[in-house]
Design a protein around this motif. Sequence first.
Motif, mmCIF file in Angstrom:
data_model
loop_
_atom_site.group_PDB
_atom_site.id
_atom_site.type_symbol
_atom_site.label_atom_id
_atom_site.label_comp_id
_atom_site.label_asym_id
_atom_site.label_seq_id
_atom_site.Cartn_x
_atom_site.Cartn_y
_atom_site.Cartn_z
ATOM 1 N N ALA A 311 0.870 -1.189 0.000
ATOM 2 C CA ALA A 311 0.000 0.000 0.000
ATOM 3 C C ALA A 311 0.898 1.227 0.000
ATOM 4 C CB ALA A 311 -0.897 -0.017 1.232
ATOM 5 N N PHE A 312 1.425 1.573 -1.155
ATOM 6 C CA PHE A 312 2.350 2.701 -1.212
ATOM 7 C C PHE A 312 1.673 3.915 -1.839
ATOM 8 C CE2 PHE A 312 3.156 -0.279 -4.706
ATOM 9 C CZ PHE A 312 2.905 0.510 -5.820
ATOM 10 N N ALA A 313 2.246 5.076 -1.545
ATOM 11 C CA ALA A 313 1.763 6.324 -2.136
ATOM 12 C C ALA A 313 2.819 6.820 -3.111
ATOM 13 C CB ALA A 313 1.528 7.353 -1.044
ATOM 14 N N ARG A 314 2.398 7.690 -4.010
ATOM 15 C CA ARG A 314 3.327 8.303 -4.953
ATOM 16 C C ARG A 314 4.488 8.921 -4.190
ATOM 17 N NH1 ARG A 314 4.883 11.730 -8.647
ATOM 18 N NH2 ARG A 314 4.589 13.934 -8.168
ATOM 19 N N GLY A 315 5.706 8.618 -4.627
ATOM 20 C CA GLY A 315 6.878 9.183 -3.954
ATOM 21 C C GLY A 315 7.498 8.226 -2.952
ATOM 22 N N ASP A 316 6.777 7.148 -2.591
ATOM 23 C CA ASP A 316 7.345 6.173 -1.657
ATOM 24 C C ASP A 316 8.420 5.333 -2.348
ATOM 25 O OD1 ASP A 316 5.915 6.800 0.601
ATOM 26 O OD2 ASP A 316 4.329 5.333 0.249
ATOM 27 N N ALA A 317 9.270 4.753 -1.521
ATOM 28 C CA ALA A 317 10.266 3.820 -2.058
ATOM 29 C C ALA A 317 9.614 2.445 -2.219
ATOM 30 C CB ALA A 317 11.448 3.727 -1.104
ATOM 31 N N VAL A 318 9.920 1.782 -3.317
ATOM 32 C CA VAL A 318 9.445 0.404 -3.514
ATOM 33 C C VAL A 318 10.615 -0.468 -3.985
ATOM 34 C CG1 VAL A 318 7.033 1.006 -4.085
ATOM 35 C CG2 VAL A 318 8.743 0.906 -5.909
ATOM 36 N N VAL A 319 10.456 -1.773 -3.755
ATOM 37 C CA VAL A 319 11.448 -2.731 -4.232
ATOM 38 C C VAL A 319 11.001 -3.188 -5.619
ATOM 39 C CG1 VAL A 319 12.468 -5.011 -3.817
ATOM 40 C CG2 VAL A 319 11.986 -3.479 -1.899
ATOM 41 N N THR A 325 11.361 -13.153 -8.942
ATOM 42 C CA THR A 325 11.318 -12.487 -7.616
ATOM 43 C C THR A 325 12.693 -12.028 -7.100
ATOM 44 O OG1 THR A 325 11.497 -14.357 -6.076
ATOM 45 C CG2 THR A 325 9.274 -13.862 -6.954
ATOM 46 N N HIS A 326 13.711 -12.154 -7.902
ATOM 47 C CA HIS A 326 15.027 -11.650 -7.508
ATOM 48 C C HIS A 326 14.991 -10.110 -7.465
ATOM 49 C CE1 HIS A 326 19.403 -11.615 -7.283
ATOM 50 N NE2 HIS A 326 19.359 -10.591 -8.104
ATOM 51 N N GLU A 327 15.575 -9.502 -6.410
ATOM 52 C CA GLU A 327 15.539 -8.033 -6.324
ATOM 53 C C GLU A 327 16.454 -7.403 -7.374
ATOM 54 O OE1 GLU A 327 15.689 -6.118 -2.463
ATOM 55 O OE2 GLU A 327 16.549 -4.292 -3.338
ATOM 56 N N ARG A 360 2.613 10.694 -15.288
ATOM 57 C CA ARG A 360 3.986 10.578 -15.756
ATOM 58 C C ARG A 360 4.121 9.348 -16.647
ATOM 59 N NH1 ARG A 360 6.263 14.578 -13.129
ATOM 60 N NH2 ARG A 360 5.171 15.066 -11.218
ATOM 61 N N ALA A 361 4.991 9.445 -17.626
ATOM 62 C CA ALA A 361 5.189 8.327 -18.538
ATOM 63 C C ALA A 361 5.841 7.156 -17.814
ATOM 64 C CB ALA A 361 6.043 8.772 -19.716
ATOM 65 N N GLU A 362 6.638 7.447 -16.799
ATOM 66 C CA GLU A 362 7.387 6.375 -16.136
ATOM 67 C C GLU A 362 6.702 5.948 -14.845
ATOM 68 O OE1 GLU A 362 8.779 9.551 -16.249
ATOM 69 O OE2 GLU A 362 9.857 9.418 -18.156
ATOM 70 N N MET A 363 6.808 4.682 -14.545
ATOM 71 C CA MET A 363 6.374 4.205 -13.222
ATOM 72 C C MET A 363 7.443 4.609 -12.203
ATOM 73 S SD MET A 363 3.918 2.337 -11.810
ATOM 74 C CE MET A 363 3.230 0.913 -12.606
ATOM 75 N N ILE A 364 8.711 4.413 -12.589
ATOM 76 C CA ILE A 364 9.830 4.935 -11.790
ATOM 77 C C ILE A 364 10.826 5.569 -12.769
ATOM 78 C CG2 ILE A 364 11.702 4.442 -10.183
ATOM 79 C CD1 ILE A 364 10.261 1.956 -9.274
ATOM 80 N N HIS A 365 11.090 6.837 -12.577
ATOM 81 C CA HIS A 365 12.056 7.517 -13.444
ATOM 82 C C HIS A 365 13.470 7.017 -13.139
ATOM 83 C CE1 HIS A 365 14.501 10.708 -15.186
ATOM 84 N NE2 HIS A 365 13.460 10.937 -15.967
ATOM 85 N N ARG A 366 14.294 6.961 -14.154
ATOM 86 C CA ARG A 366 15.637 6.391 -13.925
ATOM 87 C C ARG A 366 16.454 7.158 -12.886
ATOM 88 N NH1 ARG A 366 19.387 8.472 -18.170
ATOM 89 N NH2 ARG A 366 18.183 10.028 -19.298
ATOM 90 N N ASP A 367 16.188 8.472 -12.757
ATOM 91 C CA ASP A 367 16.907 9.236 -11.720
ATOM 92 C C ASP A 367 16.493 8.808 -10.318
ATOM 93 O OD1 ASP A 367 18.015 10.653 -13.735
ATOM 94 O OD2 ASP A 367 16.877 12.505 -13.393
ATOM 95 N N ASP A 368 15.324 8.194 -10.240
ATOM 96 C CA ASP A 368 14.791 7.794 -8.933
ATOM 97 C C ASP A 368 14.978 6.301 -8.688
ATOM 98 O OD1 ASP A 368 13.904 10.390 -8.537
ATOM 99 O OD2 ASP A 368 11.972 10.007 -9.478
ATOM 100 N N LEU A 369 15.824 5.687 -9.496
ATOM 101 C CA LEU A 369 15.958 4.235 -9.480
ATOM 102 C C LEU A 369 17.411 3.844 -9.163
ATOM 103 C CD1 LEU A 369 14.065 1.857 -10.337
ATOM 104 C CD2 LEU A 369 14.870 2.212 -12.651
ATOM 105 N N VAL A 370 17.570 2.897 -8.277
ATOM 106 C CA VAL A 370 18.909 2.385 -7.986
ATOM 107 C C VAL A 370 18.912 0.903 -8.325
ATOM 108 C CG1 VAL A 370 20.716 2.193 -6.250
ATOM 109 C CG2 VAL A 370 18.980 3.961 -6.026
ATOM 110 N N ILE A 371 19.768 0.537 -9.246
ATOM 111 C CA ILE A 371 19.801 -0.851 -9.708
ATOM 112 C C ILE A 371 20.953 -1.590 -9.008
ATOM 113 C CG2 ILE A 371 20.104 -2.313 -11.776
ATOM 114 C CD1 ILE A 371 17.535 -0.619 -11.719
ATOM 115 N N GLY A 372 20.657 -2.759 -8.483
ATOM 116 C CA GLY A 372 21.705 -3.552 -7.833
ATOM 117 C C GLY A 372 22.577 -4.253 -8.867
ATOM 118 N N ALA A 373 23.614 -4.902 -8.407
ATOM 119 C CA ALA A 373 24.488 -5.612 -9.347
ATOM 120 C C ALA A 373 23.738 -6.807 -9.937
ATOM 121 C CB ALA A 373 25.732 -6.112 -8.590
ATOM 122 N N ALA A 374 24.005 -7.117 -11.207
ATOM 123 C CA ALA A 374 23.348 -8.264 -11.858
ATOM 124 C C ALA A 374 23.834 -9.557 -11.191
ATOM 125 C CB ALA A 374 23.689 -8.275 -13.342
#
Length: 376
Positions: A311-319, A325-327, A360-374
Motif C-alpha cells: 500500500a504505497f503512495a506516490r513518492g514512496d520507495a518500492v522494491v 522475484t530476484h531483487e 507521468r510516462a514512467e512508473m519509476i524515473h531512472r533518476d529515482d531508481l537504484v539498480i543492484g548488481a546483476a
Amino acid sequence: MSSPELKNFRRIVIKVGSSLLIDSAKGEVRASWLAALAADIARLHADGRDVLVVSSGSIALGRSKLKLPRGALKLEESQAAAAVGQIALARIWSEVLGAHDIGAGQILVTLQDTEERRRYLNARSTIAKLLEWRAVPVINENDTVATNEIRYGDNDRLAARVATMASADLLVLLSDIDGLYTAPPGANPDATLIPVVESVTAEIEAMAGAAESELSRGGMYTKIEAAKIATTAGTHMLIASGKIEHPLQAIADGGRCTWFLSPANPVTARKRWIAGSLEPKGTLTIDAGAVAALRAGKSLLPAGVIRVDGAFARGDAVVVRGPDTHEIGRGLVAYDADHAEQIKGHSSPEVMRILGITGRAEMIHRDDLVIGAAPG
Ligand code: GLU
C-alpha cells in the motif's frame, strides 16, 4: 587540498541575499549590480551549465514599495509585504535574465515542499523540466503563506535544500562577507579567511558567530547549517562576496571565497538515500524485458510491470523484482498503489485513457531508481 574551479560544475544554485539586491538607504533594487550578475549567469548558462537562482528580497522590496517604517515586522506584516515584494522581485529577474534571452521561471516553496516526499518529487520534476527547457528557475520561500512554525525563515538553508533537491553539484552563497573567518572579522582584526573547509567540524561551527545585517535573516550560523545540508548530500558549497560587480566571474577568476567540500557526489548521494535510508512500502514485479531495460539504464514504464504489492503512495520507495522475484533494485514510484495496479502492463497511451489524466510516462524515473548488481 586546493579549491575546485567553477568551470568543473554542471549544475549550480546561486543564492542572492536581500542586502545585495536592495539598497537599504534608497529602498531600491541595485539595478546595475543585478544586471552584471545576470551577465555572469548568462555566461555560465551559455557554457552549458544548469543555473538556478534562490533570490531573497520579497519582504525588503515589499517594505520599500509600501513605504513601511523601519523596525521589526510582525508575522502578518512580513507576509503581506512579501506579497507585494515578490511580484516586483519576479519581474526584475524576468527582465534581467530576459535581456540575455533566458526565460526565468518563478518557484515559491514552503518547508513541506522540500521535506515531504510527495511534494518534493513535484518540485523536483518542475525544476528538472525548466532546466531541460534551458530556463532559469528563480526560487524563494513562499513567505506569504509560510507561518513561523512552517517556514525556513532564511534562504541559506532553503538554498541548500533546493540544491540537494535539484542534485546540484555546487551551491554559491553570495553574501555581504567574502567567506568564513577564523573569528567574526568586525570584532577581531586578526581574523583570517579560511579558503577551504574539508568538513564542517564543531570547531568550524564555533567560528560562525552571529553576524546579522538589517535586511537578511541569515548570518554565518545559517550558512554553516546550509553547508552541512549541502555537503552531506553531495553538493559542494562556497561563500563569496556579492558586494563586487560580476561576483561569479570573480570566483571563476580565483577570487577570495570559502569552499566547503563534499566527500560525495550528488547523484550517488541521492541514490544512496533511495537505496539505504528509505523503508520500502511495496514491491513491483517486472517482466524480463523491463529487467533488461533497467539494467541498460532506462526508466521503468508501466508496460513492464506484471504485479503490484503493498500500500504505497506516490513518492514512496518500492522494491523492484524480476519475474523470478530476484531483487533488481529500488526506486521512488510515481504512482499510488491503486493507480499502479490499474495501469500495470499497459502502454503509455493506454495509461492516459485508463486514468483519465496525463500522468507521468514512467512508473519509476531512472533518476529515482537504484539498480543492484546483476546476479552471477
Ligand atoms: N525569503 C525572504 C525574502 O525573500 C528572505 C529570507 C532571507 O533573507 O534569507 O524576503
